[in-house]
Write a protein that holds these residues in place. Structure first.
Motif, PDB file in Angstrom:
ATOM      1  N   ARG A  28      76.375  59.136  14.972  1.00  0.00           N
ATOM      2  CA  ARG A  28      77.507  58.678  15.788  1.00  0.00           C
ATOM      3  C   ARG A  28      77.709  59.591  16.995  1.00  0.00           C
ATOM      4  N   VAL A  30      75.444  61.431  18.456  1.00  0.00           N
ATOM      5  CA  VAL A  30      74.315  61.227  19.370  1.00  0.00           C
ATOM      6  C   VAL A  30      74.504  59.942  20.161  1.00  0.00           C
ATOM      7  N   HIS A  31      74.835  58.839  19.478  1.00  0.00           N
ATOM      8  CA  HIS A  31      74.973  57.545  20.154  1.00  0.00           C
ATOM      9  C   HIS A  31      76.167  57.517  21.104  1.00  0.00           C
ATOM     10  N   SER A  32      77.210  58.292  20.810  1.00  0.00           N
ATOM     11  CA  SER A  32      78.371  58.329  21.704  1.00  0.00           C
ATOM     12  C   SER A  32      78.147  59.243  22.902  1.00  0.00           C
ATOM     13  N   GLY A  33      77.094  60.054  22.851  1.00  0.00           N
ATOM     14  CA  GLY A  33      76.806  60.965  23.953  1.00  0.00           C
ATOM     15  C   GLY A  33      77.467  62.332  23.817  1.00  0.00           C
ATOM     16  N   GLU A  34      78.206  62.545  22.736  1.00  0.00           N
ATOM     17  CA  GLU A  34      78.866  63.833  22.534  1.00  0.00           C
ATOM     18  C   GLU A  34      77.869  64.934  22.182  1.00  0.00           C
ATOM     19  N   PRO A  36      73.934  65.761  22.818  1.00  0.00           N
ATOM     20  CA  PRO A  36      72.700  65.332  23.488  1.00  0.00           C
ATOM     21  C   PRO A  36      71.491  65.424  22.554  1.00  0.00           C
ATOM     22  N   ARG A  39      64.911  61.305  22.014  1.00  0.00           N
ATOM     23  CA  ARG A  39      64.331  60.335  21.087  1.00  0.00           C
ATOM     24  C   ARG A  39      62.823  60.548  21.029  1.00  0.00           C
ATOM     25  N   TYR A  54      78.147  72.302  21.112  1.00  0.00           N
ATOM     26  CA  TYR A  54      79.085  71.323  20.567  1.00  0.00           C
ATOM     27  C   TYR A  54      80.076  72.002  19.625  1.00  0.00           C
TER      28      TYR A  54
END
Length: 63
Positions: A28, A30-34, A36, A39, A54
């Motif tokens: 979550r 990673v997908h939200s961009g919080e 980095p 892939r 983070y």
């Protein structure tokens, strides 16, 4: 290509273990961009410095 930023890339499972959360929580972030990530094929790798940044930015001073 020279690697100026020393360190290693961690798997989602390794990040989850360090942060003591589930792998889904890491996905979550990673997908939200919080958090980095890079892939690689069908999986993600997170640089250890990104995890540290983070966590450092997430401190909450209670009281």
């Amino acid at each position: 290509m020279q690697n100026a930023d020393k360190g290693t890339f961690l798997t989602v499972a390794e990040v989850a273990e360090i942060m003591r959360v589930s792998k889904m929580t890491v996905y979550r972030l990673v997908h939200s961009g919080e958090l980095p990530a890079v892939r690689v094929g069908r999986s993600f790798r997170v640089h250890e410095s990104a995890v540290k940044e983070y966590l450092d930015s997430s401190f909450y001073n209670a009281g």
